[in-house]
Design an enzyme around this catalytic site. Structure first.
Site, PDB file in Angstrom:
ATOM      1  N   LYS A  77      46.968  44.701  36.255  1.00 46.70           N
ATOM      2  CA  LYS A  77      47.318  43.425  37.095  1.00 46.70           C
ATOM      3  C   LYS A  77      47.569  43.715  38.272  1.00 46.70           C
ATOM      4  CE  LYS A  77      48.114  38.946  35.674  1.00 46.70           C
ATOM      5  NZ  LYS A  77      47.466  38.370  34.644  1.00 46.70           N
TER       6      LYS A  77
ATOM      7  N   ASP B 232      44.175  35.009  39.102  1.00 51.34           N
ATOM      8  CA  ASP B 232      45.436  34.595  38.521  1.00 51.34           C
ATOM      9  C   ASP B 232      46.210  33.678  39.358  1.00 51.34           C
ATOM     10  OD1 ASP B 232      47.083  36.088  35.951  1.00 51.34           O
ATOM     11  OD2 ASP B 232      48.390  35.819  37.708  1.00 51.34           O
TER      12      ASP B 232
HETATM   13  N1  GLU Z   1      44.490  36.230  34.981  1.00 50.64           N
HETATM   14  C1  GLU Z   1      44.098  36.044  33.722  1.00 50.64           C
HETATM   15  C2  GLU Z   1      45.004  36.434  32.432  1.00 50.64           C
HETATM   16  O1  GLU Z   1      46.225  36.683  32.639  1.00 50.64           O
HETATM   17  C3  GLU Z   1      42.619  36.566  33.414  1.00 50.64           C
HETATM   18  C4  GLU Z   1      42.431  38.014  33.554  1.00 50.64           C
HETATM   19  C5  GLU Z   1      40.899  38.301  33.472  1.00 50.64           C
HETATM   20  O2  GLU Z   1      40.298  37.451  33.403  1.00 50.64           O
HETATM   21  O3  GLU Z   1      40.530  39.613  33.509  1.00 50.64           O
HETATM   22  O4  GLU Z   1      44.692  36.434  31.357  1.00 50.64           O
END
Ligand code: GLU
Length: 447
Positions: free
Chosen positions: A135, A175
């Protein structure tokens, strides 16, 4: 915080041999914040029930790589240069590149990003995707940024973390506070530095540069797949059920629209500033077009409903509640006041551990975030695969594959929950942690 190596004290048959397992090395908890503790407490509770190998358990509590950067950021007035703090945390590199979103938020911190990276690990493992969790975060309020500022910030952040990302290394995605545009700028910055186009460095990018059909709606669609499965399990029909959705962004607005398309009565929706409630059902298309015309992030003035605060919205009587905004919304303060029959988590970390126990005692079914919102990363995986193959799928194909994977993951988690007599959250964690444990065992320890 509990100690992985002492957990079996109560149960002498399973006691950890102190000869084989010496006292744990102190983990430097630079990332210790309430959200990180929630993620670790969930891991600890589940590891204890799984009788997880303490070596692996301890390993999973801390992220493998944490990158903290600070950099200068020039505002549009040219004279103001702010120092911005930003992060990229890679929780687990065992099973392939790491994967996870990038959030722009004024409160983001290392602990939050670490917790979110850990949840990404479980999410990917639950869905059987060949990724570990990661993240990113930039500590800034994106609402204060002009489009030029957003672009400059994104390009500088990308160049600060350029050595740790890449299609085979770590792949960011949207996100909270980021979107397709941000992904396009990241891809462009990375590609400029490499000297050739590298679309696979991010997912959730525009279709024109290798994005996937269906990615934008994927998280919301995955949430609704889980709602459908949970309804089936409870002998309830989604058509005719009343639904309340907190959050009207990329996840909440899509979940509300799809629920309405399937015949549900969406009686409440909210955004940052507040929400709107109509017990006869809201026309979601009308709410969406009204919302688009507003300058603020507030639904209270929507003409065909009553104004409610975000807290009031969560306590509305309904069949299905979908928290799809931010973390820490359902706590010990309001869990007893919720009047839904099931809750399906679109946001990451919306429910505290204490609230989870209260909802469980009250027999309210909770479909946990790491399962319910895994549709986003699943279609990110599809986007990555399509990019590698240079062969792109139709929207129908993407949606069909997503629904298939979500349904089978839901069924597997549900079956495990019934078999082990645990909640869906614990079963989902068991499935995710179990997969990671197996991968770590077969790889062994270097050197
Ligand atoms: N931000 C999204 C999550 O929390 C997607 C992450 C992604 O697609 O890599 O799952």
């Amino acid at each position: 915080m509990r100690d992985p190596r002492n957990t079996n004290e109560k149960n002498s048959a399973n006691a950890v041999d102190p000869e084989l397992h010496p006292a744990p090395i102190e983990i430097p908890l630079e990332w210790d914040t309430p959200m990180y503790r929630l993620a670790v407490d969930q891991l600890d509770q589940t590891a204890e029930q799984m009788n997880l190998d303490p070596n692996i358990w301890e390993r999973l509590r801390a992220p493998q790589r944490s990158h903290v950067v600070s950099f200068p950021f020039r505002r549009d007035d040219y004279h103001t240069v702010e120092t911005v703090f930003a992060y990229r945390v890679q929780h687990m590199l065992t099973m392939g590149p790491t994967k996870g979103g990038l959030r722009y938020d004024e409160d983001v911190n290392l602990g939050e990003v670490t917790a979110l990276s850990m949840w990404m690990t479980w999410k990917c493992a639950i869905m059987n995707l060949p990724f570990g969790g990661a993240k990113g975060g930039v500590r800034i309020d994106p609402h204060t940024l002009s489009s030029d500022e957003l672009q400059r910030l994104t390009r500088r952040y990308t160049s600060e973390i350029i050595e740790v990302i890449g299609p085979d290394r770590d792949i960011p995605a949207p996100d909270l506070g980021t979107d397709e545009r941000v992904m396009a700028w990241m891809m462009d910055t990375y590609s400029q530095q490499k000297g050739y186009a590298v679309p696979g460095v991010v997912t959730g990018k525009p279709i024109e540069i290798g994005g996937s059909y269906g990615r934008r709606e994927a998280t919301g669609r995955g949430v609704i797949s889980c709602v459908t499965e949970a309804c089936r399990d409870q002998g309830r029909s989604l058509a005719g059920s009343s639904v309340v959705v907190q959050g009207f962004g990329a996840v909440g607005s899509v979940a509300a629209r799809l629920a309405a398309e399937l015949g549900a009565k969406v009686i409440g929706v909210s955004s940052l500033g507040g929400g709107t409630y109509n017990p006869n059902g809201l026309d979601i298309d009308a709410v969406e077009s009204w919302f688009k015309q507003q300058s603020g992030d507030d639904l209270r003035d929507y003409p065909d409903g009553d104004a409610v605060s975000n807290q009031e919205l969560l306590e509305l009587p309904c069949d299905i509640l979908i928290p799809a905004a931010i973390q820490n919304q359902i706590t010990e303060k309001n869990a007893a006041a919720l009047r839904c029959k099931m809750m399906v988590e679109g946001a990451n970390g919306p429910t505290t551990l204490e609230a989870d126990a209260i909802l469980n005692d009250r027999n309210i079914l909770v479909v946990p975030d790491i399962l319910a919102n895994a549709g986003g990363v699943t279609v990110s995986y599809f986007e990555w695969v399509q990019g590698v193959q240079q062969f792109f799928w139709s929207e129908e194909e993407v949606n069909r594959k997503l629904i298939d994977l979500m349904q089978s993951a839901y069924r597997a988690v549900d079956q495990l929950a019934k078999e082990k007599q645990v909640t869906l959250r614990t079963a989902a964690l068991m499935r995710g942690i179990g997969r990671v444990k197996q991968a770590k065992h077969v790889r062994g320890v270097f050197p």
